[in-house]
Design a protein around this motif. Structure first.
Motif, PDB file in Angstrom:
ATOM      1  N   PHE A 108       0.848  -1.190   0.000  1.00 55.39           N
ATOM      2  CA  PHE A 108       0.000   0.000   0.000  1.00 55.39           C
ATOM      3  C   PHE A 108       0.887   1.244   0.000  1.00 55.39           C
ATOM      4  CE2 PHE A 108       0.191  -1.780   4.346  1.00 55.39           C
ATOM      5  CZ  PHE A 108       0.922  -0.796   4.992  1.00 55.39           C
ATOM      6  N   SER A 109       0.305   2.357  -0.432  1.00 54.79           N
ATOM      7  CA  SER A 109       1.032   3.626  -0.402  1.00 54.79           C
ATOM      8  C   SER A 109       1.231   4.067   1.043  1.00 54.79           C
ATOM      9  CB  SER A 109       0.246   4.695  -1.159  1.00 54.79           C
ATOM     10  OG  SER A 109      -1.005   4.912  -0.534  1.00 54.79           O
ATOM     11  N   GLY A 110       2.219   4.929   1.272  1.00 55.49           N
ATOM     12  CA  GLY A 110       2.473   5.415   2.626  1.00 55.49           C
ATOM     13  C   GLY A 110       1.293   6.178   3.196  1.00 55.49           C
ATOM     14  N   GLN A 111       0.550   6.846   2.325  1.00 58.66           N
ATOM     15  CA  GLN A 111      -0.622   7.615   2.759  1.00 58.66           C
ATOM     16  C   GLN A 111      -1.869   6.745   2.569  1.00 58.66           C
ATOM     17  OE1 GLN A 111       2.041   9.112   1.276  1.00 58.66           O
ATOM     18  NE2 GLN A 111       2.520  10.325   3.076  1.00 58.66           N
ATOM     19  N   TYR A 112      -2.033   5.749   3.420  1.00 59.30           N
ATOM     20  CA  TYR A 112      -3.156   4.815   3.300  1.00 59.30           C
ATOM     21  C   TYR A 112      -3.774   4.597   4.674  1.00 59.30           C
ATOM     22  CZ  TYR A 112      -5.713   1.312   0.564  1.00 59.30           C
ATOM     23  OH  TYR A 112      -6.689   0.630  -0.123  1.00 59.30           O
ATOM     24  N   GLY A 113      -5.097   4.567   4.727  1.00 55.25           N
ATOM     25  CA  GLY A 113      -5.773   4.474   6.009  1.00 55.25           C
ATOM     26  C   GLY A 113      -5.437   5.703   6.850  1.00 55.25           C
ATOM     27  N   THR A 114      -5.716   5.640   8.127  1.00 54.60           N
ATOM     28  CA  THR A 114      -5.291   6.716   9.028  1.00 54.60           C
ATOM     29  C   THR A 114      -3.768   6.738   8.999  1.00 54.60           C
ATOM     30  OG1 THR A 114      -7.226   6.283  10.403  1.00 54.60           O
ATOM     31  CG2 THR A 114      -5.469   7.633  11.357  1.00 54.60           C
ATOM     32  N   HIS A 115      -3.190   7.886   8.614  1.00 51.57           N
ATOM     33  CA  HIS A 115      -1.745   7.914   8.381  1.00 51.57           C
ATOM     34  C   HIS A 115      -1.126   9.226   8.818  1.00 51.57           C
ATOM     35  CE1 HIS A 115      -3.449   9.653   4.640  1.00 51.57           C
ATOM     36  NE2 HIS A 115      -2.415  10.456   4.714  1.00 51.57           N
ATOM     37  N   ILE A 116       0.196   9.206   8.886  1.00 47.13           N
ATOM     38  CA  ILE A 116       0.969  10.385   9.277  1.00 47.13           C
ATOM     39  C   ILE A 116       1.762  10.885   8.072  1.00 47.13           C
ATOM     40  CG2 ILE A 116       2.882   8.945  10.114  1.00 47.13           C
ATOM     41  CD1 ILE A 116       3.353  11.092  12.297  1.00 47.13           C
ATOM     42  N   ASP A 117       1.744  12.188   7.881  1.00 44.08           N
ATOM     43  CA  ASP A 117       2.537  12.849   6.840  1.00 44.08           C
ATOM     44  C   ASP A 117       3.665  13.617   7.509  1.00 44.08           C
ATOM     45  OD1 ASP A 117       0.837  12.058   4.754  1.00 44.08           O
ATOM     46  OD2 ASP A 117      -0.402  13.851   4.937  1.00 44.08           O
ATOM     47  N   PRO A 118       4.928  13.225   7.302  1.00 46.67           N
ATOM     48  CA  PRO A 118       6.049  14.028   7.798  1.00 46.67           C
ATOM     49  C   PRO A 118       6.349  15.159   6.810  1.00 46.67           C
ATOM     50  CG  PRO A 118       6.883  12.073   6.711  1.00 46.67           C
ATOM     51  CD  PRO A 118       5.377  11.991   6.639  1.00 46.67           C
ATOM     52  N   PRO A 119       7.234  16.084   7.175  1.00 44.57           N
ATOM     53  CA  PRO A 119       7.503  17.234   6.302  1.00 44.57           C
ATOM     54  C   PRO A 119       7.922  16.869   4.878  1.00 44.57           C
ATOM     55  CG  PRO A 119       8.392  17.620   8.491  1.00 44.57           C
ATOM     56  CD  PRO A 119       7.905  16.202   8.484  1.00 44.57           C
ATOM     57  N   ILE A 120       8.719  15.811   4.712  1.00 48.02           N
ATOM     58  CA  ILE A 120       9.249  15.448   3.400  1.00 48.02           C
ATOM     59  C   ILE A 120       8.150  15.079   2.407  1.00 48.02           C
ATOM     60  CG2 ILE A 120       9.551  12.984   3.870  1.00 48.02           C
ATOM     61  CD1 ILE A 120      12.060  15.219   1.968  1.00 48.02           C
ATOM     62  N   HIS A 121       6.965  14.765   2.884  1.00 49.11           N
ATOM     63  CA  HIS A 121       5.858  14.374   1.995  1.00 49.11           C
ATOM     64  C   HIS A 121       5.576  15.452   0.949  1.00 49.11           C
ATOM     65  CE1 HIS A 121       2.185  12.717   0.502  1.00 49.11           C
ATOM     66  NE2 HIS A 121       1.384  13.506   1.193  1.00 49.11           N
ATOM     67  N   PHE A 122       5.728  16.726   1.322  1.00 45.12           N
ATOM     68  CA  PHE A 122       5.473  17.812   0.371  1.00 45.12           C
ATOM     69  C   PHE A 122       6.683  18.728   0.142  1.00 45.12           C
ATOM     70  CE2 PHE A 122       1.292  16.648  -0.246  1.00 45.12           C
ATOM     71  CZ  PHE A 122       0.531  17.604  -0.904  1.00 45.12           C
ATOM     72  N   VAL A 123       7.599  18.773   1.112  1.00 43.30           N
ATOM     73  CA  VAL A 123       8.650  19.793   1.066  1.00 43.30           C
ATOM     74  C   VAL A 123      10.020  19.140   0.908  1.00 43.30           C
ATOM     75  CG1 VAL A 123       9.573  21.837   2.207  1.00 43.30           C
ATOM     76  CG2 VAL A 123       7.199  21.154   2.630  1.00 43.30           C
ATOM     77  N   ARG A 124      10.738  19.549  -0.131  1.00 40.59           N
ATOM     78  CA  ARG A 124      12.067  18.990  -0.387  1.00 40.59           C
ATOM     79  C   ARG A 124      13.020  19.256   0.779  1.00 40.59           C
ATOM     80  NH1 ARG A 124      12.826  17.994  -6.004  1.00 40.59           N
ATOM     81  NH2 ARG A 124      11.238  18.977  -7.315  1.00 40.59           N
ATOM     82  N   ASP A 125      13.910  18.295   0.991  1.00 38.14           N
ATOM     83  CA  ASP A 125      15.003  18.460   1.958  1.00 38.14           C
ATOM     84  C   ASP A 125      14.515  18.712   3.378  1.00 38.14           C
ATOM     85  OD1 ASP A 125      16.883  18.207  -0.169  1.00 38.14           O
ATOM     86  OD2 ASP A 125      16.616  20.334  -0.642  1.00 38.14           O
ATOM     87  N   ARG A 126      13.359  18.186   3.708  1.00 43.46           N
ATOM     88  CA  ARG A 126      12.847  18.272   5.076  1.00 43.46           C
ATOM     89  C   ARG A 126      12.855  16.884   5.707  1.00 43.46           C
ATOM     90  NH1 ARG A 126      10.315  23.237   6.350  1.00 43.46           N
ATOM     91  NH2 ARG A 126      11.467  24.788   5.136  1.00 43.46           N
ATOM     92  N   ARG A 127      12.408  16.789   6.951  1.00 39.30           N
ATOM     93  CA  ARG A 127      12.559  15.545   7.707  1.00 39.30           C
ATOM     94  C   ARG A 127      11.696  14.399   7.168  1.00 39.30           C
ATOM     95  NH1 ARG A 127      11.614  16.533  13.847  1.00 39.30           N
ATOM     96  NH2 ARG A 127       9.935  17.878  13.067  1.00 39.30           N
ATOM     97  N   TYR A 128      12.301  13.230   7.184  1.00 41.76           N
ATOM     98  CA  TYR A 128      11.576  11.991   6.904  1.00 41.76           C
ATOM     99  C   TYR A 128      10.862  11.534   8.177  1.00 41.76           C
ATOM    100  CZ  TYR A 128      14.241  11.493   2.551  1.00 41.76           C
ATOM    101  OH  TYR A 128      14.782  11.683   1.300  1.00 41.76           O
TER     102      TYR A 128
END
Length: 245
Positions: free
Chosen positions: A56-76
């Motif tokens: 499954f994709s990382g964004q599946y079900g109730t999930h957490i989005d860290p900064p790197i999900h949208f912003v380059r060079d940010r935290r995983y």
């Protein structure tokens, strides 16, 4: 003798705990650009043990989005600190508004009206937007809420409201019951998820597809966001829960 940690645990376990996480599977609602999850049996009890493989994709079900999900060079995901994942919880209830207007978008005035009734939103808190959209789970059609032209009508946060919460109130993180931070109406208008980008640009995280927010008090609860630690991950299903005062 019990030390203070054990006493604190005893106190916590005497309180009510509320699961804020959907059970998800191959047929669960998900962001339209992702494929359905696949659950496969690798070995059965006839082989000596039961084991499965999950895709499954990382964004599946109730999930957490860290900064790197949208912003380059940010935290995983792995770089989020443990203490960031446990926060005081505030719930802004806009379920009635979302019921009558599926394009409801939270504004700064909505927040000010909330504070008039409940007091100023404290710094360092996790703010969840309750819309009761989670009650549509696991019906994909109801969750997507698409009209005859193919447009979704799903409530969400307005960018200015998010800017106010993070810049003026200094909150730490947010959560909501829908696929995206932004309302579908704002996404159609802007052509991109400006609210979601802004949140993750603050070097924090958000929790999406939450449930049971209707079982929480407006203030006073604590949220725990427990998640695995895959390497260089842009997001992952999470087990979020709240302990009530």
């Amino acid at each position: 003798m019990a030390n203070e940690l054990l006493q604190a645990l005893q106190l916590l376990k005497s309180k009510q705990w509320v699961d804020l996480t959907h059970t998800f599977g191959p047929n669960s609602p998900h962001f339209f650009m992702f494929e359905d999850a696949k659950f496969e049996t690798l070995f059965s009890h006839d082989d000596g043990f039961f084991a499965q493989q999950f895709t499954f994709s990382g964004q599946y079900g109730t999930h957490i989005d860290p900064p790197i999900h949208f912003v380059r060079d940010r935290r995983y995901l792995e770089e989020l600190e443990l203490k960031e994942l446990v926060l005081p919880l505030i719930v802004i209830d806009k379920s009635q508004e979302a019921a009558s207007n599926h394009d409801f978008t939270l504004t700064v005035q909505d927040i000010l009206d909330f504070e008039t009734q409940h007091g100023e939103i404290e710094a360092g808190t996790f703010v969840a937007l309750r819309t009761d959209w989670s009650k549509r789970w696991p019906d994909k059609e109801a969750f997507n809420n698409t009209d005859e032209l193919g447009h979704n009508h799903i409530p969400g946060w307005g960018l200015e409201a998010l800017q106010f919460l993070f810049k003026e109130r200094k909150i730490s993180a947010i959560g909501h019951e829908t696929f995206d931070t932004d309302s579908a109406a704002d996404f159609r208008k802007n052509g991109k998820l400006n609210g979601e980008y802004f949140v993750l640009e603050q070097d924090t995280y958000q929790i999406e597809l939450m449930t049971n927010l209707d079982k929480l008090p407006t203030k006073g609860a604590i949220i725990f966001n427990i998640v695995p630690k895959p390497e260089k991950a842009s997001g992952f299903p999470v087990r979020s829960f709240a302990i009530l005062p």
